[in-house]
Design an enzyme around this catalytic site. Sequence first.
Site, mmCIF file in Angstrom:
data_model
loop_
_atom_site.group_PDB
_atom_site.id
_atom_site.type_symbol
_atom_site.label_atom_id
_atom_site.label_comp_id
_atom_site.label_asym_id
_atom_site.label_seq_id
_atom_site.Cartn_x
_atom_site.Cartn_y
_atom_site.Cartn_z
ATOM 1 N N ASP A 10 -5.109 6.425 4.879
ATOM 2 C CA ASP A 10 -4.101 5.592 5.520
ATOM 3 C C ASP A 10 -4.718 4.389 6.227
ATOM 4 O OD1 ASP A 10 -1.409 5.056 6.372
ATOM 5 O OD2 ASP A 10 -1.953 5.784 8.369
ATOM 6 N N HIS A 44 -1.957 -5.507 5.444
ATOM 7 C CA HIS A 44 -1.365 -6.361 6.480
ATOM 8 C C HIS A 44 -2.370 -6.731 7.578
ATOM 9 C CE1 HIS A 44 -0.668 -2.663 8.857
ATOM 10 N NE2 HIS A 44 -0.493 -3.450 9.893
ATOM 11 N N LYS A 103 0.835 -1.188 0.000
ATOM 12 C CA LYS A 103 0.000 0.000 0.000
ATOM 13 C C LYS A 103 0.877 1.247 0.000
ATOM 14 C CE LYS A 103 -1.333 1.936 3.773
ATOM 15 N NZ LYS A 103 -1.429 2.421 5.139
ATOM 16 N N LYS A 122 -4.589 8.972 15.499
ATOM 17 C CA LYS A 122 -3.225 8.958 16.024
ATOM 18 C C LYS A 122 -3.184 9.777 17.310
ATOM 19 C CE LYS A 122 -1.050 7.391 12.179
ATOM 20 N NZ LYS A 122 -0.683 5.987 12.126
ATOM 21 N N HIS A 158 -7.564 -0.913 6.014
ATOM 22 C CA HIS A 158 -7.715 -1.765 7.201
ATOM 23 C C HIS A 158 -9.142 -1.763 7.759
ATOM 24 C CE1 HIS A 158 -3.522 -1.547 6.643
ATOM 25 N NE2 HIS A 158 -3.260 -0.527 7.428
HETATM 26 C C1 BG6 Z 1 -0.271 1.223 8.428
HETATM 27 C C2 BG6 Z 1 -0.447 2.710 8.465
HETATM 28 O O1 BG6 Z 1 -0.865 0.696 7.269
HETATM 29 O O2 BG6 Z 1 -0.884 0.643 9.567
HETATM 30 C C3 BG6 Z 1 0.136 3.283 9.747
HETATM 31 O O3 BG6 Z 1 0.202 3.292 7.353
HETATM 32 C C4 BG6 Z 1 -0.430 2.583 10.957
HETATM 33 O O4 BG6 Z 1 -0.130 4.680 9.832
HETATM 34 C C5 BG6 Z 1 -0.313 1.065 10.792
HETATM 35 O O5 BG6 Z 1 0.293 3.012 12.091
HETATM 36 C C6 BG6 Z 1 -1.065 0.351 11.903
HETATM 37 O O6 BG6 Z 1 -0.767 -1.022 11.847
HETATM 38 P P1 BG6 Z 1 -0.766 -1.902 13.169
HETATM 39 O O7 BG6 Z 1 -0.464 -3.284 12.665
HETATM 40 O O8 BG6 Z 1 0.295 -1.339 14.053
HETATM 41 O O9 BG6 Z 1 -2.125 -1.771 13.771
#
Ligand code: BG6
Length: 518
Positions: free
Chosen positions: A259, A202, A172, A364, A264
């Site tokens: 983002d 992910h 991504k 955030k 997600h």
């Molecule tokens: C990423 C984002 O895809 O996912 C980040 O770009 C974010 O900004 C991250 O912090 C969060 O992933 P996880 O696995 O830590 O929840």
Amino acid sequence: MSLPDSQIDPTICRLSESRKPAEPCTIVIFGASGDLTARKLIPALYHLFKEKQMPPSFRVVGFARREKTDDSWRTELRAALDQFSRTKPVEDAVWNEFAKNIFYCMGDMTDTAAYTKLEQLLTSFGQTALRENLLFYLATSPSQFGEVVEQLHSSQLLHKDGPGWQRVVVEKPFGHDLESAMALNTELTRFARERQVFRIDHYLGKETVQNILMFRFSNSIFERLWNRDSVDHVQITVSEKIGVGGRGGYYEEAGAMRDMVQNHILQVLSLVTMEPPVSLEAEAVRDEKVKLLKSIRAMSPDDVAKQVVRGQYFAGAVGGEARPGYRQEAKVRPDSNVETYVAMKLLIDNWRWSGVPFYVRTGKNLPMSASEVRIQFRPTPNVLFAAQCGQKLGANALTLRLQPNEGISLRFNGKVPGTSLAVRPVRMHFSYDSEFGAYTPEAYERLLLEAIVGDATLFIRRDEVETAWQIVDSIRKGWEGKALSNREFYSAGTWGPVASDDLLALSGHAWHEPLMVT
Ligand code: BG6
């Protein structure tokens, strides 16, 4: 005769047995000098090797511009592994065996000669499968995806129909709006078939995200309640304690909507709400996800004003640690209106979910890092205990904790012991760690393995990514030309702007803080 639960053979339903074997192959990482390779990809491959999940023979080739030798790259990766490995210490014997398979190919991604060099390196591996079965991992800047794929195709390394198999894993962000995502899809599929393109999110590699489908479709008691008759509303929270830190430049172009929500959050939402697929085949699962995404009600700019809240953090403290405001972060415009927080109310126009609000939020610099889905059931009629005790009874809720302390909790009401008629909410907790031990593979381990064996279930299909952008674009359109209002700022270390509480209060709801079960 009945078996105690502990004796039920777990292999009876082990899905991985139907997995295709991992064939010998070479994994070529473009952008090998980057952070992702050192922090995620190499640790994931090392662990797959350690767990004996890698193919019987394999090679890993790093492709990048910086001058390095095989040995100097291996040394660099070993140092990174010592730092980022999820198991410590790194086992020397395992690493030494693994590292023999690692090679470096110095080259510029835009230079045809570099691909000839890569081809020669692959040929030097001897075995045909290592030359023909190729997993190209594009850990580069998205603007280079098209060029790399075209070069691979014209240098005969990437074929649409064999020999062997070739797959392209794309990181991504996949485009920055519908138009750019469609253009990128067209570009990629000029040189590779859709089935060869593996778009990564992910979150889909996280154990608990995968468990959503398992939980829903292997337990009849919950699935019966999983609809508008029993569910009052659903809350999805993905909160992060970190700020944007060193990623200000990227974040200025992305914001929380692109983002986190586009990928997600919409992925988690679709797994929670989709219909049962006809099978566990990749296409069947992805068909249902796309169908669900298509039934999310589109928003007009007026709806956006009512149903979506943006937020941006100003200076504050998270867990006692001082944090600068977003506008003071490096590479961020001092008058930026980019959102570091989004909360919204989504409606799904289908038979199952009609009328049920789905509240999602992400941000955030919030007080804790936690991701969870809370299914809030309808309350009981206000008679009997509630009326007699003069209490407002809490409704049942089921919480799927995605991270940290992965698990599932059910909230119900219980009588407080004693002579009074007091009722109090209590919880039943299931925790992954206590049930299965602390073995939690990283998302990238699972995803890399699936890409190696060619199972696309956990990757995003073309129509899925485009539908998600359609949803996000229509919301972003509602923000066009509008600066953030005062009610949309929040102090770092708080749960987002006040406007986000108002969003739920309008329908008589309130956010629940993520459960921190230890
Ligand atoms: C990423 C984002 O895809 O996912 C980040 O770009 C974010 O900004 C991250 O912090 C969060 O992933 P996880 O696995 O830590 O929840």
